[in-house]
Write an enzyme that holds these catalytic residues in place. Structure first.
Site, mmCIF file in Angstrom:
data_model
loop_
_atom_site.group_PDB
_atom_site.id
_atom_site.type_symbol
_atom_site.label_atom_id
_atom_site.label_comp_id
_atom_site.label_asym_id
_atom_site.label_seq_id
_atom_site.Cartn_x
_atom_site.Cartn_y
_atom_site.Cartn_z
ATOM 1 N N ASP A 31 -36.932 5.206 -44.629
ATOM 2 C CA ASP A 31 -37.808 6.363 -44.788
ATOM 3 C C ASP A 31 -37.023 7.467 -45.492
ATOM 4 O O ASP A 31 -35.857 7.276 -45.840
ATOM 5 C CB ASP A 31 -38.332 6.853 -43.430
ATOM 6 C CG ASP A 31 -37.235 7.443 -42.555
ATOM 7 O OD1 ASP A 31 -36.062 7.448 -42.979
ATOM 8 O OD2 ASP A 31 -37.549 7.912 -41.455
ATOM 9 N N ASP B 147 -36.006 11.544 -44.937
ATOM 10 C CA ASP B 147 -36.036 12.619 -43.943
ATOM 11 C C ASP B 147 -35.693 13.957 -44.593
ATOM 12 O O ASP B 147 -34.662 14.066 -45.265
ATOM 13 C CB ASP B 147 -35.000 12.334 -42.840
ATOM 14 C CG ASP B 147 -35.125 10.932 -42.278
ATOM 15 O OD1 ASP B 147 -36.126 10.657 -41.599
ATOM 16 O OD2 ASP B 147 -34.233 10.090 -42.540
ATOM 17 N N ASP C 197 -40.387 11.815 -43.166
ATOM 18 C CA ASP C 197 -40.336 12.708 -42.005
ATOM 19 C C ASP C 197 -40.007 14.121 -42.472
ATOM 20 O O ASP C 197 -39.030 14.322 -43.197
ATOM 21 C CB ASP C 197 -39.246 12.268 -41.013
ATOM 22 C CG ASP C 197 -39.609 10.972 -40.308
ATOM 23 O OD1 ASP C 197 -40.794 10.597 -40.333
ATOM 24 O OD2 ASP C 197 -38.700 10.336 -39.743
HETATM 25 P P1 UTP Z 1 -33.581 7.546 -39.284
HETATM 26 O O1 UTP Z 1 -34.245 6.750 -38.223
HETATM 27 O O2 UTP Z 1 -34.422 7.980 -40.410
HETATM 28 O O3 UTP Z 1 -32.324 6.705 -39.744
HETATM 29 O O4 UTP Z 1 -32.985 8.822 -38.573
HETATM 30 P P2 UTP Z 1 -31.464 6.774 -41.075
HETATM 31 O O5 UTP Z 1 -30.064 6.910 -40.652
HETATM 32 O O6 UTP Z 1 -32.003 7.821 -42.000
HETATM 33 O O7 UTP Z 1 -31.635 5.354 -41.711
HETATM 34 P P3 UTP Z 1 -32.951 4.707 -42.359
HETATM 35 O O8 UTP Z 1 -34.006 5.750 -42.424
HETATM 36 O O9 UTP Z 1 -33.307 3.569 -41.436
HETATM 37 O O10 UTP Z 1 -32.574 4.219 -43.687
HETATM 38 C C1 UTP Z 1 -32.051 9.696 -39.164
HETATM 39 C C2 UTP Z 1 -31.280 10.363 -38.087
HETATM 40 O O11 UTP Z 1 -32.091 11.311 -37.442
HETATM 41 C C3 UTP Z 1 -31.956 11.263 -36.066
HETATM 42 C C4 UTP Z 1 -31.104 10.075 -35.713
HETATM 43 O O12 UTP Z 1 -29.888 10.508 -35.198
HETATM 44 C C5 UTP Z 1 -30.861 9.376 -37.015
HETATM 45 O O13 UTP Z 1 -29.521 9.052 -37.175
HETATM 46 N N1 UTP Z 1 -33.326 11.229 -35.506
HETATM 47 C C6 UTP Z 1 -34.203 10.263 -35.829
HETATM 48 C C7 UTP Z 1 -33.702 12.233 -34.680
HETATM 49 O O14 UTP Z 1 -32.910 13.135 -34.374
HETATM 50 N N2 UTP Z 1 -34.976 12.234 -34.156
HETATM 51 C C8 UTP Z 1 -35.870 11.245 -34.445
HETATM 52 O O15 UTP Z 1 -37.020 11.284 -33.957
HETATM 53 C C9 UTP Z 1 -35.469 10.235 -35.314
HETATM 54 MN MN MN Z 2 -34.141 7.954 -42.433
#
Ligand code: UTP
Ligand code: MN
Length: 522
Positions: free
Chosen positions: A328, A330, A446
Protein backbone atom coordinates in the site's frame (compact mmCIF):
# COMPACT_ATOMS: atom_id res chain seq x y z
CA UNK A 1 -2.57 -7.06 18.87
CA UNK A 2 -0.52 -6.55 22.02
CA UNK A 3 2.58 -4.60 21.10
CA UNK A 4 4.30 -5.05 24.39
CA UNK A 5 4.39 -7.88 26.85
CA UNK A 6 3.33 -6.39 30.14
CA UNK A 7 6.16 -6.74 32.58
CA UNK A 8 6.23 -5.93 36.23
CA UNK A 9 8.33 -2.89 36.92
CA UNK A 10 11.18 -3.43 39.26
CA UNK A 11 11.17 -1.01 42.13
CA UNK A 12 14.06 1.39 42.10
CA UNK A 13 16.45 -0.69 40.03
CA UNK A 14 19.44 1.53 40.64
CA UNK A 15 19.63 1.77 44.36
CA UNK A 16 17.78 2.59 47.53
CA UNK A 17 16.54 -0.37 49.45
CA UNK A 18 17.01 -3.90 48.19
CA UNK A 19 13.87 -6.05 47.84
CA UNK A 20 14.72 -7.67 51.18
CA UNK A 21 14.47 -4.30 52.88
CA UNK A 22 18.19 -3.97 53.79
CA UNK A 23 20.01 -0.76 52.87
CA UNK A 24 22.10 -0.89 49.72
CA UNK A 25 25.63 0.19 50.60
CA UNK A 26 27.31 -0.40 47.24
CA UNK A 27 24.94 1.18 44.75
CA UNK A 28 27.32 1.13 41.82
CA UNK A 29 27.64 -2.66 41.97
CA UNK A 30 24.78 -4.81 40.64
CA UNK A 31 24.98 -8.57 40.98
CA UNK A 32 23.13 -11.15 38.96
CA UNK A 33 23.47 -14.75 40.16
CA UNK A 34 23.22 -17.40 37.44
CA UNK A 35 21.05 -20.24 38.69
CA UNK A 36 22.45 -22.91 36.36
CA UNK A 37 24.59 -25.42 38.31
CA UNK A 38 24.07 -23.32 41.45
CA UNK A 39 20.50 -24.37 42.03
CA UNK A 40 17.60 -22.21 43.14
CA UNK A 41 17.91 -22.73 46.89
CA UNK A 42 21.61 -21.89 47.00
CA UNK A 43 20.91 -18.90 44.78
CA UNK A 44 18.21 -17.66 47.19
CA UNK A 45 20.53 -18.18 50.13
CA UNK A 46 23.38 -16.26 48.49
CA UNK A 47 21.00 -13.51 47.43
CA UNK A 48 19.81 -13.04 51.01
CA UNK A 49 23.34 -13.10 52.34
CA UNK A 50 24.57 -10.47 49.90
CA UNK A 51 21.58 -8.20 50.49
CA UNK A 52 22.11 -8.37 54.24
CA UNK A 53 25.64 -7.18 53.66
CA UNK A 54 24.42 -4.21 51.66
CA UNK A 55 24.94 -5.56 48.12
CA UNK A 56 22.40 -5.00 45.36
CA UNK A 57 21.32 -8.31 43.85
CA UNK A 58 19.03 -8.25 40.81
CA UNK A 59 16.52 -11.02 40.20
CA UNK A 60 16.76 -10.48 36.46
CA UNK A 61 19.50 -9.59 34.07
CA UNK A 62 19.36 -5.91 33.24
CA UNK A 63 21.44 -2.95 32.16
CA UNK A 64 22.21 -2.10 35.77
CA UNK A 65 23.95 -5.43 36.44
CA UNK A 66 27.73 -5.04 36.66
CA UNK A 67 28.73 -8.53 37.86
CA UNK A 68 27.26 -11.76 36.47
CA UNK A 69 28.23 -14.38 39.04
CA UNK A 70 28.14 -18.07 38.28
CA UNK A 71 29.39 -21.33 39.69
CA UNK A 72 30.96 -24.16 37.65
CA UNK A 73 30.11 -22.60 34.28
CA UNK A 74 32.48 -21.48 31.57
CA UNK A 75 32.29 -17.96 30.20
CA UNK A 76 30.92 -19.30 26.92
CA UNK A 77 28.18 -21.19 28.74
CA UNK A 78 27.12 -18.11 30.70
CA UNK A 79 27.07 -15.95 27.57
CA UNK A 80 24.98 -18.49 25.71
CA UNK A 81 22.57 -18.71 28.62
CA UNK A 82 22.19 -14.94 28.83
CA UNK A 83 21.56 -14.71 25.11
CA UNK A 84 18.97 -17.45 25.19
CA UNK A 85 17.12 -16.51 28.35
CA UNK A 86 17.42 -12.76 28.33
CA UNK A 87 18.27 -11.91 24.75
CA UNK A 88 21.39 -10.23 26.16
CA UNK A 89 24.45 -9.54 24.07
CA UNK A 90 23.50 -6.00 23.37
CA UNK A 91 25.53 -2.88 23.32
CA UNK A 92 24.04 -2.31 26.76
CA UNK A 93 25.75 -5.44 28.05
CA UNK A 94 28.91 -4.36 29.79
CA UNK A 95 28.76 -6.59 32.88
CA UNK A 96 31.75 -8.71 33.88
CA UNK A 97 31.37 -12.49 33.88
CA UNK A 98 32.82 -13.58 37.19
CA UNK A 99 33.33 -16.75 39.13
CA UNK A 100 31.70 -17.45 42.49
CA UNK A 101 35.10 -16.95 44.17
CA UNK A 102 34.80 -13.18 43.67
CA UNK A 103 31.40 -13.30 45.34
CA UNK A 104 32.46 -15.37 48.37
CA UNK A 105 35.65 -13.35 48.87
CA UNK A 106 33.66 -10.12 48.67
CA UNK A 107 31.16 -11.42 51.20
CA UNK A 108 34.06 -12.34 53.49
CA UNK A 109 35.54 -8.86 53.13
CA UNK A 110 32.14 -7.22 53.58
CA UNK A 111 32.70 -5.09 50.46
CA UNK A 112 33.00 -5.64 46.70
CA UNK A 113 36.57 -6.65 45.84
CA UNK A 114 38.44 -5.33 42.84
CA UNK A 115 38.17 -7.77 39.96
CA UNK A 116 41.31 -9.75 39.29
CA UNK A 117 42.01 -11.97 36.32
CA UNK A 118 41.51 -15.10 38.40
CA UNK A 119 37.90 -13.99 39.05
CA UNK A 120 37.00 -13.48 35.43
CA UNK A 121 35.51 -16.25 33.32
CA UNK A 122 37.27 -16.85 30.04
CA UNK A 123 35.29 -16.51 26.80
CA UNK A 124 36.90 -18.58 24.08
CA UNK A 125 34.50 -18.53 21.20
CA UNK A 126 34.77 -16.08 18.37
CA UNK A 127 31.41 -14.43 18.22
CA UNK A 128 29.69 -12.83 15.27
CA UNK A 129 29.97 -9.68 17.31
CA UNK A 130 33.74 -10.00 17.14
CA UNK A 131 33.58 -10.45 13.36
CA UNK A 132 31.45 -7.35 13.01
CA UNK A 133 33.39 -5.41 15.60
CA UNK A 134 30.44 -4.54 17.84
CA UNK A 135 28.03 -6.70 19.81
CA UNK A 136 24.70 -7.45 18.12
CA UNK A 137 21.72 -6.15 20.03
CA UNK A 138 18.61 -8.29 20.49
CA UNK A 139 16.64 -5.06 19.93
CA UNK A 140 15.94 -4.24 16.28
CA UNK A 141 16.08 -0.53 17.15
CA UNK A 142 19.78 -0.94 18.02
CA UNK A 143 20.64 -2.64 14.74
CA UNK A 144 21.07 -1.16 11.29
CA UNK A 145 19.06 -3.24 8.86
CA UNK A 146 19.22 -2.14 5.24
CA UNK A 147 17.42 -3.75 2.31
CA UNK A 148 20.64 -5.52 1.39
CA UNK A 149 19.76 -8.84 2.98
CA UNK A 150 22.70 -11.22 2.67
CA UNK A 151 20.85 -14.19 4.15
CA UNK A 152 17.65 -14.34 2.14
CA UNK A 153 17.67 -18.13 1.90
CA UNK A 154 17.33 -18.35 5.68
CA UNK A 155 15.16 -15.31 6.27
CA UNK A 156 12.61 -16.43 3.65
CA UNK A 157 12.32 -19.82 5.34
CA UNK A 158 11.95 -18.30 8.80
CA UNK A 159 9.39 -15.84 7.45
CA UNK A 160 7.20 -18.70 6.24
CA UNK A 161 7.36 -20.33 9.67
CA UNK A 162 6.53 -16.97 11.26
CA UNK A 163 3.55 -16.53 8.91
CA UNK A 164 2.35 -20.02 9.67
CA UNK A 165 2.62 -19.38 13.41
CA UNK A 166 0.61 -16.18 12.95
CA UNK A 167 -2.04 -18.09 11.02
CA UNK A 168 -2.14 -20.55 13.94
CA UNK A 169 -2.52 -17.56 16.27
CA UNK A 170 0.64 -18.53 18.08
CA UNK A 171 2.03 -15.14 18.99
CA UNK A 172 5.10 -16.48 20.80
CA UNK A 173 6.29 -18.60 17.89
CA UNK A 174 5.46 -15.81 15.44
CA UNK A 175 7.70 -13.44 17.35
CA UNK A 176 10.50 -15.97 17.79
CA UNK A 177 10.72 -16.69 14.04
CA UNK A 178 10.29 -13.01 13.14
CA UNK A 179 13.08 -12.00 15.49
CA UNK A 180 15.36 -14.74 14.22
CA UNK A 181 14.70 -13.71 10.62
CA UNK A 182 15.23 -10.06 11.44
CA UNK A 183 18.56 -10.57 13.13
CA UNK A 184 19.89 -12.51 10.13
CA UNK A 185 18.76 -9.65 7.87
CA UNK A 186 21.03 -7.30 9.80
CA UNK A 187 24.19 -9.39 9.38
CA UNK A 188 26.77 -7.82 7.07
CA UNK A 189 27.90 -11.25 5.89
CA UNK A 190 26.46 -14.29 4.24
CA UNK A 191 26.14 -17.23 6.66
CA UNK A 192 27.88 -20.35 5.47
CA UNK A 193 28.30 -22.46 8.61
CA UNK A 194 26.73 -22.88 12.04
CA UNK A 195 29.77 -21.27 13.68
CA UNK A 196 28.74 -18.02 12.00
CA UNK A 197 25.83 -17.92 14.46
CA UNK A 198 27.96 -17.68 17.56
CA UNK A 199 27.24 -14.61 19.60
CA UNK A 200 24.02 -13.86 17.75
CA UNK A 201 21.16 -13.23 20.18
CA UNK A 202 17.46 -14.01 19.65
CA UNK A 203 18.05 -17.34 17.96
CA UNK A 204 16.11 -20.13 19.64
CA UNK A 205 16.73 -23.84 19.18
CA UNK A 206 13.96 -24.15 16.61
CA UNK A 207 15.34 -21.39 14.39
CA UNK A 208 18.86 -22.81 14.71
CA UNK A 209 17.55 -26.20 13.61
CA UNK A 210 15.96 -24.61 10.53
CA UNK A 211 19.20 -22.82 9.64
CA UNK A 212 21.25 -25.98 10.18
CA UNK A 213 19.02 -27.98 7.86
CA UNK A 214 19.23 -25.34 5.14
CA UNK A 215 23.01 -25.21 5.48
CA UNK A 216 23.20 -29.00 5.15
CA UNK A 217 20.43 -29.80 2.64
CA UNK A 218 19.65 -26.51 0.96
CA UNK A 219 16.03 -26.70 2.16
CA UNK A 220 14.17 -27.19 5.42
CA UNK A 221 11.61 -30.01 5.45
CA UNK A 222 9.37 -28.23 7.95
CA UNK A 223 9.15 -25.19 5.69
CA UNK A 224 8.44 -27.38 2.67
CA UNK A 225 5.61 -29.08 4.59
CA UNK A 226 4.11 -25.75 5.60
CA UNK A 227 4.13 -24.53 1.99
CA UNK A 228 2.26 -27.69 0.93
CA UNK A 229 -0.19 -27.50 3.81
CA UNK A 230 -3.76 -26.87 2.68
CA UNK A 231 -4.74 -24.79 5.70
CA UNK A 232 -1.65 -22.60 5.34
CA UNK A 233 -2.31 -22.07 1.63
CA UNK A 234 -5.99 -21.27 2.13
CA UNK A 235 -5.52 -18.95 5.11
CA UNK A 236 -2.73 -17.14 3.31
CA UNK A 237 -5.04 -16.66 0.33
CA UNK A 238 -7.96 -15.42 2.41
CA UNK A 239 -5.87 -13.10 4.60
CA UNK A 240 -4.45 -11.53 1.46
CA UNK A 241 -7.93 -10.07 0.89
CA UNK A 242 -8.13 -6.50 2.22
CA UNK A 243 -10.22 -6.59 5.40
CA UNK A 244 -9.80 -10.28 6.20
CA UNK A 245 -7.94 -11.27 9.35
CA UNK A 246 -6.81 -14.64 10.64
CA UNK A 247 -9.98 -15.37 12.61
CA UNK A 248 -12.26 -14.79 9.62
CA UNK A 249 -10.00 -16.72 7.25
CA UNK A 250 -9.92 -19.64 9.66
CA UNK A 251 -13.72 -19.60 10.01
CA UNK A 252 -14.16 -19.73 6.24
CA UNK A 253 -11.61 -22.53 6.03
CA UNK A 254 -13.49 -24.54 8.65
CA UNK A 255 -16.69 -23.95 6.72
CA UNK A 256 -15.04 -25.73 3.81
CA UNK A 257 -14.12 -22.78 1.57
CA UNK A 258 -10.82 -23.05 -0.30
CA UNK A 259 -10.77 -20.60 -3.19
CA UNK A 260 -11.80 -17.02 -3.97
CA UNK A 261 -14.35 -18.31 -6.47
CA UNK A 262 -15.92 -20.48 -3.77
CA UNK A 263 -15.98 -17.46 -1.48
CA UNK A 264 -17.55 -15.30 -4.18
CA UNK A 265 -20.17 -17.97 -4.85
CA UNK A 266 -20.94 -18.53 -1.17
CA UNK A 267 -23.73 -16.85 0.78
CA UNK A 268 -21.24 -15.53 3.30
CA UNK A 269 -21.97 -11.97 4.33
CA UNK A 270 -18.92 -9.80 3.73
CA UNK A 271 -18.11 -6.50 5.38
CA UNK A 272 -17.84 -3.35 3.23
CA UNK A 273 -14.09 -3.63 3.46
CA UNK A 274 -14.02 -7.29 2.42
CA UNK A 275 -16.42 -6.66 -0.46
CA UNK A 276 -14.02 -4.07 -1.82
CA UNK A 277 -11.07 -6.31 -1.08
CA UNK A 278 -12.55 -9.16 -3.07
CA UNK A 279 -13.72 -6.90 -5.88
CA UNK A 280 -10.26 -5.41 -6.43
CA UNK A 281 -8.36 -8.48 -5.30
CA UNK A 282 -6.19 -8.92 -8.38
CA UNK A 283 -5.06 -5.28 -8.47
CA UNK A 284 -4.48 -5.09 -4.75
CA UNK A 285 -2.21 -8.11 -4.86
CA UNK A 286 0.05 -6.66 -7.51
CA UNK A 287 2.75 -4.75 -5.61
CA UNK A 288 2.53 -0.96 -5.80
CA UNK A 289 5.61 0.44 -7.52
CA UNK A 290 7.62 3.41 -6.40
CA UNK A 291 6.49 5.33 -9.50
CA UNK A 292 2.85 4.65 -8.64
CA UNK A 293 3.45 5.73 -5.05
CA UNK A 294 5.00 9.00 -6.26
CA UNK A 295 2.12 9.59 -8.64
CA UNK A 296 -0.41 9.05 -5.86
CA UNK A 297 1.68 11.40 -3.73
CA UNK A 298 1.20 14.15 -6.33
CA UNK A 299 -2.54 13.52 -6.46
CA UNK A 300 -2.89 13.52 -2.68
CA UNK A 301 -0.80 16.65 -2.34
CA UNK A 302 -2.79 18.52 -4.97
CA UNK A 303 -6.06 17.50 -3.33
CA UNK A 304 -4.91 18.49 0.15
CA UNK A 305 -3.45 21.81 -0.97
CA UNK A 306 -6.77 22.75 -2.52
CA UNK A 307 -8.14 23.00 1.00
CA UNK A 308 -5.04 23.67 3.07
CA UNK A 309 -2.19 25.02 0.95
CA UNK A 310 0.41 24.89 3.72
CA UNK A 311 -0.32 21.37 4.90
CA UNK A 312 2.69 19.03 4.93
CA UNK A 313 2.41 15.61 3.30
CA UNK A 314 5.02 12.90 3.88
CA UNK A 315 5.31 9.53 2.20
CA UNK A 316 5.94 7.05 4.98
CA UNK A 317 5.76 3.24 5.54
CA UNK A 318 7.95 0.92 3.50
CA UNK A 319 8.57 3.47 0.74
CA UNK A 320 10.19 5.83 3.23
CA UNK A 321 12.50 2.95 4.19
CA UNK A 322 13.61 2.77 0.57
CA UNK A 323 11.44 -0.11 -0.67
CA UNK A 324 10.91 -0.16 -4.43
CA UNK A 325 7.45 -1.67 -3.98
CA UNK A 326 4.84 -2.13 -1.29
CA UNK A 327 1.40 -3.48 -0.52
CA UNK A 328 0.00 0.00 0.00
CA UNK A 329 1.04 3.66 0.14
CA UNK A 330 1.06 5.46 3.48
CA UNK A 331 0.90 9.25 3.83
CA UNK A 332 1.20 11.32 6.96
CA UNK A 333 -0.46 14.71 6.86
CA UNK A 334 0.00 17.60 9.26
CA UNK A 335 -0.14 21.38 9.51
CA UNK A 336 2.29 23.63 11.41
CA UNK A 337 -0.64 25.47 12.93
CA UNK A 338 -2.23 22.84 15.11
CA UNK A 339 -5.97 22.49 14.65
CA UNK A 340 -5.95 23.54 10.98
CA UNK A 341 -5.89 19.86 10.01
CA UNK A 342 -9.25 19.16 11.66
CA UNK A 343 -11.96 18.17 9.20
CA UNK A 344 -9.47 18.13 6.34
CA UNK A 345 -9.79 14.43 5.62
CA UNK A 346 -13.53 14.72 4.86
CA UNK A 347 -13.00 17.58 2.45
CA UNK A 348 -10.15 15.86 0.67
CA UNK A 349 -11.74 12.44 0.33
CA UNK A 350 -15.04 13.93 -0.67
CA UNK A 351 -13.40 16.04 -3.37
CA UNK A 352 -11.28 13.18 -4.68
CA UNK A 353 -14.40 11.03 -4.81
CA UNK A 354 -16.11 13.61 -7.02
CA UNK A 355 -13.06 13.40 -9.28
CA UNK A 356 -13.52 9.65 -9.59
CA UNK A 357 -10.28 8.94 -7.75
CA UNK A 358 -11.66 6.91 -4.86
CA UNK A 359 -13.07 3.39 -5.05
CA UNK A 360 -13.40 2.82 -1.31
CA UNK A 361 -12.84 4.81 1.84
CA UNK A 362 -13.18 4.26 5.53
CA UNK A 363 -12.54 7.25 7.74
CA UNK A 364 -11.78 6.71 11.42
CA UNK A 365 -12.20 9.62 13.80
CA UNK A 366 -9.42 10.63 16.14
CA UNK A 367 -9.95 8.86 19.45
CA UNK A 368 -6.83 10.05 21.28
CA UNK A 369 -8.65 12.03 23.98
CA UNK A 370 -11.03 9.19 24.76
CA UNK A 371 -8.26 6.66 24.79
CA UNK A 372 -5.20 8.16 26.52
CA UNK A 373 -3.45 5.14 27.99
CA UNK A 374 -6.26 2.64 28.14
CA UNK A 375 -5.62 0.49 25.09
CA UNK A 376 -1.88 0.29 24.57
CA UNK A 377 -2.33 -2.63 22.19
CA UNK A 378 -3.77 -0.37 19.49
CA UNK A 379 -1.33 1.14 17.02
CA UNK A 380 -2.62 4.67 17.28
CA UNK A 381 -5.70 6.86 17.49
CA UNK A 382 -5.24 9.36 14.70
CA UNK A 383 -7.94 10.46 12.32
CA UNK A 384 -7.21 8.39 9.26
CA UNK A 385 -8.62 7.04 6.07
CA UNK A 386 -7.99 3.55 4.78
CA UNK A 387 -8.83 3.85 1.11
CA UNK A 388 -8.60 2.29 -2.31
CA UNK A 389 -7.53 4.69 -5.03
CA UNK A 390 -8.45 4.42 -8.67
CA UNK A 391 -5.14 5.15 -10.31
CA UNK A 392 -5.33 5.96 -13.99
CA UNK A 393 -2.63 4.31 -16.04
CA UNK A 394 -1.88 7.45 -18.01
CA UNK A 395 -0.38 10.43 -16.19
CA UNK A 396 -2.86 12.60 -14.36
CA UNK A 397 -2.69 16.06 -15.89
CA UNK A 398 -6.22 17.31 -15.63
CA UNK A 399 -6.24 17.67 -11.86
CA UNK A 400 -7.40 21.13 -10.95
CA UNK A 401 -5.06 22.72 -8.48
CA UNK A 402 -7.31 25.70 -7.82
CA UNK A 403 -8.86 26.56 -4.46
CA UNK A 404 -12.15 24.87 -3.63
CA UNK A 405 -15.37 26.41 -4.80
CA UNK A 406 -18.29 26.92 -2.44
CA UNK A 407 -19.85 23.89 -3.99
CA UNK A 408 -17.00 21.68 -2.81
CA UNK A 409 -17.36 22.93 0.73
CA UNK A 410 -21.11 22.42 0.71
CA UNK A 411 -20.70 18.90 -0.51
CA UNK A 412 -18.29 18.23 2.31
CA UNK A 413 -20.63 19.61 4.91
CA UNK A 414 -23.48 17.54 3.59
CA UNK A 415 -21.57 14.32 3.64
CA UNK A 416 -19.43 15.46 6.52
CA UNK A 417 -19.25 13.36 9.59
CA UNK A 418 -22.01 11.01 8.57
CA UNK A 419 -19.35 9.19 6.60
CA UNK A 420 -18.78 9.26 2.89
CA UNK A 421 -20.70 7.22 0.40
CA UNK A 422 -19.73 3.61 0.11
CA UNK A 423 -18.62 3.55 -3.45
CA UNK A 424 -17.21 0.06 -3.49
CA UNK A 425 -19.42 -2.61 -4.89
CA UNK A 426 -21.44 -0.51 -7.29
CA UNK A 427 -22.39 -2.15 -10.56
CA UNK A 428 -20.21 0.25 -12.46
CA UNK A 429 -17.10 -0.94 -10.67
CA UNK A 430 -18.00 -4.61 -10.80
CA UNK A 431 -18.16 -4.35 -14.55
CA UNK A 432 -14.99 -2.33 -14.79
CA UNK A 433 -13.02 -4.60 -12.50
CA UNK A 434 -14.23 -7.69 -14.30
CA UNK A 435 -13.59 -6.28 -17.74
CA UNK A 436 -9.83 -6.71 -17.46
CA UNK A 437 -9.16 -4.11 -20.14
CA UNK A 438 -9.52 -1.24 -17.73
CA UNK A 439 -7.17 1.72 -17.88
CA UNK A 440 -6.77 2.03 -14.13
CA UNK A 441 -5.41 0.13 -11.17
CA UNK A 442 -6.86 -0.15 -7.68
CA UNK A 443 -4.27 0.81 -5.06
CA UNK A 444 -4.52 0.74 -1.27
CA UNK A 445 -3.71 4.11 0.25
CA UNK A 446 -3.62 5.09 3.93
CA UNK A 447 -3.93 8.78 4.84
CA UNK A 448 -3.11 9.62 8.44
CA UNK A 449 -3.76 13.04 9.96
CA UNK A 450 -1.40 13.95 12.79
CA UNK A 451 -1.55 17.10 14.91
CA UNK A 452 1.76 18.96 14.58
CA UNK A 453 2.82 18.33 18.18
CA UNK A 454 2.60 14.58 17.63
CA UNK A 455 3.98 14.59 14.11
CA UNK A 456 7.49 13.28 14.91
CA UNK A 457 6.03 10.40 16.90
CA UNK A 458 3.52 9.63 14.15
CA UNK A 459 6.27 9.67 11.54
CA UNK A 460 8.43 7.33 13.58
CA UNK A 461 5.48 5.02 14.25
CA UNK A 462 4.30 4.87 10.64
CA UNK A 463 7.72 4.40 9.08
CA UNK A 464 8.12 0.91 10.52
CA UNK A 465 9.15 -1.76 10.04
CA UNK A 466 6.71 -3.39 12.38
CA UNK A 467 9.43 -5.22 14.30
CA UNK A 468 11.51 -2.05 14.50
CA UNK A 469 8.54 -0.25 16.08
CA UNK A 470 7.82 -3.10 18.41
CA UNK A 471 11.41 -3.19 19.64
CA UNK A 472 11.57 0.58 20.06
CA UNK A 473 8.58 0.37 22.39
CA UNK A 474 10.01 -2.66 24.18
CA UNK A 475 13.37 -0.94 24.58
CA UNK A 476 11.74 2.24 25.90
CA UNK A 477 9.82 0.28 28.49
CA UNK A 478 12.58 -2.08 29.58
CA UNK A 479 15.58 0.21 29.69
CA UNK A 480 14.08 3.65 30.13
CA UNK A 481 10.79 3.05 31.94
CA UNK A 482 9.11 5.08 29.22
CA UNK A 483 5.97 4.41 27.19
CA UNK A 484 6.36 5.06 23.50
CA UNK A 485 3.56 5.08 20.95
CA UNK A 486 2.75 6.93 17.72
CA UNK A 487 1.46 9.93 19.69
CA UNK A 488 4.01 10.49 22.41
CA UNK A 489 6.74 9.35 24.78
CA UNK A 490 5.89 9.24 28.46
CA UNK A 491 8.62 9.12 31.07
CA UNK A 492 7.26 7.10 34.00
CA UNK A 493 10.11 8.14 36.27
CA UNK A 494 9.62 11.89 35.75
CA UNK A 495 5.90 11.37 35.25
CA UNK A 496 5.77 13.59 32.18
CA UNK A 497 5.46 13.58 28.41
CA UNK A 498 8.64 14.27 26.42
CA UNK A 499 8.09 16.59 23.49
CA UNK A 500 9.92 16.01 20.21
CA UNK A 501 9.90 17.91 16.95
CA UNK A 502 12.00 15.37 15.02
CA UNK A 503 12.70 11.65 14.99
CA UNK A 504 16.29 12.43 16.03
CA UNK A 505 14.97 13.97 19.25
CA UNK A 506 12.96 10.84 20.02
CA UNK A 507 16.00 8.60 19.61
CA UNK A 508 17.92 11.01 21.84
CA UNK A 509 15.20 10.84 24.54
CA UNK A 510 15.60 7.07 24.44
CA UNK A 511 19.37 7.26 24.61
CA UNK A 512 19.62 5.45 21.28
CA UNK A 513 21.83 6.16 18.30
CA UNK A 514 19.74 7.63 15.49
CA UNK A 515 18.83 5.02 12.88
CA UNK A 516 17.72 6.55 9.56
CA UNK A 517 14.62 5.11 7.82
CA UNK A 518 16.55 3.05 5.26
CA UNK A 519 18.26 1.21 8.12
CA UNK A 520 14.97 0.34 9.85
CA UNK A 521 14.16 -2.61 7.60
CA UNK A 522 14.23 -5.06 10.51
P1 UTP B 1 2.30 -1.05 6.57
O1 UTP B 1 1.39 -2.14 7.03
O2 UTP B 1 1.81 -0.21 5.47
O3 UTP B 1 3.68 -1.74 6.25
O4 UTP B 1 2.58 -0.14 7.83
P2 UTP B 1 4.90 -1.26 5.35
O5 UTP B 1 6.10 -1.35 6.20
O6 UTP B 1 4.60 0.07 4.73
O7 UTP B 1 5.01 -2.35 4.24
P3 UTP B 1 3.99 -2.66 3.04
O8 UTP B 1 2.94 -1.61 3.03
O9 UTP B 1 3.44 -4.03 3.35
O10 UTP B 1 4.78 -2.67 1.80
C1 UTP B 1 3.59 0.83 7.89
C2 UTP B 1 3.96 1.04 9.31
O11 UTP B 1 2.94 1.74 9.97
C3 UTP B 1 2.66 1.20 11.22
C4 UTP B 1 3.43 -0.08 11.37
O12 UTP B 1 4.41 0.08 12.35
C5 UTP B 1 4.10 -0.28 10.04
O13 UTP B 1 5.44 -0.60 10.19
N1 UTP B 1 1.19 1.05 11.29
C6 UTP B 1 0.51 0.31 10.40
C7 UTP B 1 0.52 1.72 12.26
O14 UTP B 1 1.13 2.41 13.09
N2 UTP B 1 -0.85 1.60 12.34
C8 UTP B 1 -1.55 0.83 11.47
O15 UTP B 1 -2.80 0.75 11.56
C9 UTP B 1 -0.85 0.16 10.46
MN1 MN C 1 2.69 0.46 3.75
Amino acid sequence: MALLPRKKRRKDPLGGNSPGGAMVKFKEIGIFLVERRMGSSRRSFLTELARKKGFRVEEQMSESVTHVVSENNTGDEVLELLEKQNGICSTGFTAALVDITWFTESMGAGRPLELENCHRLQVKRISAAAVIGTPISPYACQRRTTLNNKNRLFTDALKILAENAELCESEGRYLAFTRASSILKSLPYNMTRMDDLQGIPSLGDHSRKVIKEILEDGICSEVENVIQNERYQTLKLFTSIFGVGVKTADKWYREGLRTLDELRASKIKLTKEQTAGLLYYEDLNVPVTRAEADLIGQIVEAAIHRFLPTAVITLTGGFRRGNESGHDVDFLITHPEEGKEEGLIYQVISWMATQGLILYDDITENSYQKWKNQEPEKFDHFTKCFSIFKLKREPICNLELSRPSNHDCLAVNEIGRKGLADRAGTTQHVTAAAAGDKDWKAVRVDLIIAPFGQYAYALLGWTGSRLFERDLRRYAKHFKHMNLNSHSLFDNEQNKLLAAATEEEIFAHLGLDYIPPHERNA
